[in-house]
Design a protein around this motif. Sequence first.
Motif, PDB file in Angstrom:
ATOM      1  N   SER A 190      25.659 -13.713 -29.210  1.00 43.78           N
ATOM      2  CA  SER A 190      24.096 -13.877 -29.237  1.00 43.78           C
ATOM      3  C   SER A 190      23.617 -13.809 -30.794  1.00 43.78           C
ATOM      4  O   SER A 190      22.970 -14.510 -31.086  1.00 43.78           O
ATOM      5  N   SER A 191      24.260 -12.989 -31.506  1.00 46.16           N
ATOM      6  CA  SER A 191      23.972 -12.836 -32.791  1.00 46.16           C
ATOM      7  C   SER A 191      24.529 -14.203 -33.563  1.00 46.16           C
ATOM      8  O   SER A 191      23.529 -14.681 -34.558  1.00 46.16           O
ATOM      9  N   THR A 192      25.585 -14.735 -33.356  1.00 46.65           N
ATOM     10  CA  THR A 192      25.879 -15.988 -33.883  1.00 46.65           C
ATOM     11  C   THR A 192      25.167 -17.132 -33.538  1.00 46.65           C
ATOM     12  O   THR A 192      24.807 -17.880 -34.413  1.00 46.65           O
ATOM     13  N   MET A 193      24.740 -17.334 -32.382  1.00 48.35           N
ATOM     14  CA  MET A 193      23.574 -18.373 -31.862  1.00 48.35           C
ATOM     15  C   MET A 193      22.274 -18.066 -32.621  1.00 48.35           C
ATOM     16  O   MET A 193      21.523 -18.967 -33.355  1.00 48.35           O
ATOM     17  N   SER A 194      21.947 -16.842 -32.904  1.00 47.72           N
ATOM     18  CA  SER A 194      20.690 -16.547 -33.317  1.00 47.72           C
ATOM     19  C   SER A 194      20.844 -16.875 -35.170  1.00 47.72           C
ATOM     20  O   SER A 194      19.595 -17.308 -35.442  1.00 47.72           O
ATOM     21  N   PHE A 195      21.853 -16.549 -35.618  1.00 41.85           N
ATOM     22  CA  PHE A 195      21.798 -16.739 -37.000  1.00 41.85           C
ATOM     23  C   PHE A 195      22.065 -18.115 -37.403  1.00 41.85           C
ATOM     24  O   PHE A 195      21.513 -18.683 -38.262  1.00 41.85           O
ATOM     25  N   THR A 196      22.580 -18.931 -36.556  1.00 42.32           N
ATOM     26  CA  THR A 196      22.708 -20.289 -36.242  1.00 42.32           C
ATOM     27  C   THR A 196      21.311 -20.950 -36.187  1.00 42.32           C
ATOM     28  O   THR A 196      20.779 -22.205 -37.014  1.00 42.32           O
ATOM     29  N   MET A 197      20.329 -20.607 -35.391  1.00 46.74           N
ATOM     30  CA  MET A 197      19.141 -21.132 -35.218  1.00 46.74           C
ATOM     31  C   MET A 197      18.145 -20.720 -36.441  1.00 46.74           C
ATOM     32  O   MET A 197      17.327 -21.509 -36.846  1.00 46.74           O
ATOM     33  N   PHE A 198      18.563 -19.433 -37.010  1.00 46.72           N
ATOM     34  CA  PHE A 198      17.623 -19.415 -38.585  1.00 46.72           C
ATOM     35  C   PHE A 198      18.247 -20.162 -39.389  1.00 46.72           C
ATOM     36  O   PHE A 198      17.269 -20.740 -40.260  1.00 46.72           O
ATOM     37  N   GLU A 199      19.322 -20.581 -39.703  1.00 44.86           N
ATOM     38  CA  GLU A 199      19.805 -21.644 -40.688  1.00 44.86           C
ATOM     39  C   GLU A 199      19.372 -22.808 -40.308  1.00 44.86           C
ATOM     40  O   GLU A 199      19.046 -23.562 -41.436  1.00 44.86           O
ATOM     41  N   MET A 200      19.270 -23.504 -38.867  1.00 49.05           N
ATOM     42  CA  MET A 200      18.766 -24.745 -38.970  1.00 49.05           C
ATOM     43  C   MET A 200      17.177 -24.688 -38.980  1.00 49.05           C
ATOM     44  O   MET A 200      16.572 -25.750 -39.596  1.00 49.05           O
ATOM     45  N   ALA A 201      16.569 -23.519 -38.774  1.00 47.16           N
ATOM     46  CA  ALA A 201      15.102 -23.516 -39.284  1.00 47.16           C
ATOM     47  C   ALA A 201      15.218 -23.987 -40.627  1.00 47.16           C
ATOM     48  O   ALA A 201      13.903 -24.515 -41.138  1.00 47.16           O
ATOM     49  N   THR A 238      29.211 -19.709 -27.414  1.00 46.02           N
ATOM     50  CA  THR A 238      28.212 -19.974 -28.285  1.00 46.02           C
ATOM     51  C   THR A 238      27.939 -21.546 -28.485  1.00 46.02           C
ATOM     52  O   THR A 238      26.689 -21.756 -28.389  1.00 46.02           O
ATOM     53  N   LYS A 239      28.844 -22.307 -28.406  1.00 45.95           N
ATOM     54  CA  LYS A 239      28.457 -23.591 -28.707  1.00 45.95           C
ATOM     55  C   LYS A 239      27.720 -24.350 -27.169  1.00 45.95           C
ATOM     56  O   LYS A 239      26.775 -25.216 -27.598  1.00 45.95           O
ATOM     57  N   LEU A 240      28.421 -23.913 -26.316  1.00 44.96           N
ATOM     58  CA  LEU A 240      27.572 -24.493 -24.892  1.00 44.96           C
ATOM     59  C   LEU A 240      26.113 -23.687 -24.794  1.00 44.96           C
ATOM     60  O   LEU A 240      25.226 -24.443 -24.464  1.00 44.96           O
ATOM     61  N   GLY A 241      26.096 -22.636 -25.333  1.00 44.02           N
ATOM     62  CA  GLY A 241      24.479 -21.958 -25.310  1.00 44.02           C
ATOM     63  C   GLY A 241      23.745 -22.950 -26.367  1.00 44.02           C
ATOM     64  O   GLY A 241      22.486 -23.147 -26.010  1.00 44.02           O
ATOM     65  N   LEU A 242      24.064 -23.248 -27.575  1.00 40.72           N
ATOM     66  CA  LEU A 242      23.255 -23.849 -28.607  1.00 40.72           C
ATOM     67  C   LEU A 242      23.110 -25.210 -27.861  1.00 40.72           C
ATOM     68  O   LEU A 242      22.140 -25.961 -28.278  1.00 40.72           O
TER      69      LEU A 242
END
Length: 535
Positions: free
Chosen positions: A336-347, A487-491
């Motif tokens: 869940s942390s990895t998904m959240s950091f990914t969303m931050f970087e994409m933003a 992680t990938k499936l959630g994203l």
Amino acid sequence: MVAINVLSGVAGALIAHLTEILATLAFFFFALYLWLQYQYSYWRRHRVPYIEPTMIFGNLKGIINSESDPCSWFQYLYNHEKAKDHAAVGIYVFNKPSLLIRDLELIKTVLIKDFNYFSNRHSASDPHSDSLGSDNLFFAKNPRWKEIRVKLTPVFTSGRMKQMFPLIEEVAREYDKYLCALKVDPKTNSTVMEVKEPNALYTTDVIAITAYGIQANSLNDPNGIFRKSGKKIFTFTWLRAMEFKAFFFLPILVKIFRFKVFSAETTVFLRNTINHVMEERIRTGAVRNDLIDTLIKFRREAEVELKEGKKPFILERDALAAQAAIFFSAGFETSSSTMSFTMFEMARHPEMQQRLREEMRTALQSNDGKVTYELIMGLKYMDNVVKEVLRRYPPLPFLDRVCTPKAGEKGYSLKEFGIDFVVPEDMPIYIPNQAVQMDPRNFKDPEQFNPDRFLPENKQDNNMNAYMPFGTGPHNCIGERFAMMQTKLGLLYFYRNHYVTACDKTPQKIQLDPRAVIIQSLGGIHVNVVRDPLF
């Protein structure tokens, strides 16, 4: 007059007694000071390069006082003037001499080539007061660790991942429904939200269904028992922070203060849940090829050994339940942390986000909109995005080991690496993997978020031997495949109908929580979530 003389005598006696106490205290603190000075001369006496310690805390003051997050502090030690150009430097964990390893060849030697000398982690829980926390794969010591590892490995093969995929995809669909049910501003078709918590609801439900065979329904009931239990583990109050710091840096305190990986309430819940599911699975004879099936197999094999006169440890205390417990705790938080950091970087990088969504759109359209294991594994840009996130934000920013030499040997010699020193038995070893991954000698422009660094044509500028967010060698994270898949499936399901943009609450740079040993963003991660179906 007599009374005055009596009072005067009493006062004199009290003063003399107080003077004696003060003198004793002064002697004690002076002796303590001399003892610490001797302790802190260890590396100087052994003529090994070292970083000057702080009294009492050694070289961990910033972490112990929560003045700095672990990533920043280990980067500080890694880049310290006294550490430069050295394969390893001496540090002190409180008063205990320890080694900080910087050289990649030495790191690989410790983690892979000469793993037998460093097969145990320094971190530990207390087996007497916390069997659920100490008997699991993460904290277990050899030879128990090896036995557990060998038996658990089949759970995480690519074949098993394919079998689990439909279960995870079902939860991902629920995650998509959860997101699509959010109220958005009709003018902008968007809403500002903190994304870590929804991501944690998703990963909690994934772990519950794949490890326990239970529908936790956290996405529909955020206050359910599974999510509440998970929150307790990783909510870093000052006390919880000290417990985790004791696990990783000063295990002796764990025994003294009876610190626990799981709270008493969480321990009862996890133990009862796991045992109930196992008994029910045995009663019905159902087979799901999941973790519970593997634990049942453990138990049956151990029962046979018991009849043969052996004493299998897997039947002791909470050894079986402990494996499911650590899978639950490690599995939901890190992903869940990895998904959240990914969303931050994409933003922060909308052009990358557009490229990521376009890859998803093309893949889904070519597969008639169906999400399959092969489709997820074929998303190359997504894979590189997640890898780059893990390079910058590995869940655990350091790896720890302890020297365990063979019988009859004094320790492990570092002469091959230019250091005339033999690492003695039980000496802690720390590898600052996040600092290694942010070293410009290993990755070009490390501060720049660049998923393309993982493309084959760019690997000459980036040393992939320095990439180890899941650790490396026999003690690496056994759940790496599973973590990447969920992680990938959630994203994918997040981006199927939404994308993110920066908002007023989105920081320019992530500030990590100084209390959290398992890295977390301070105050969560806020972004603007825009509803926009891919097709």
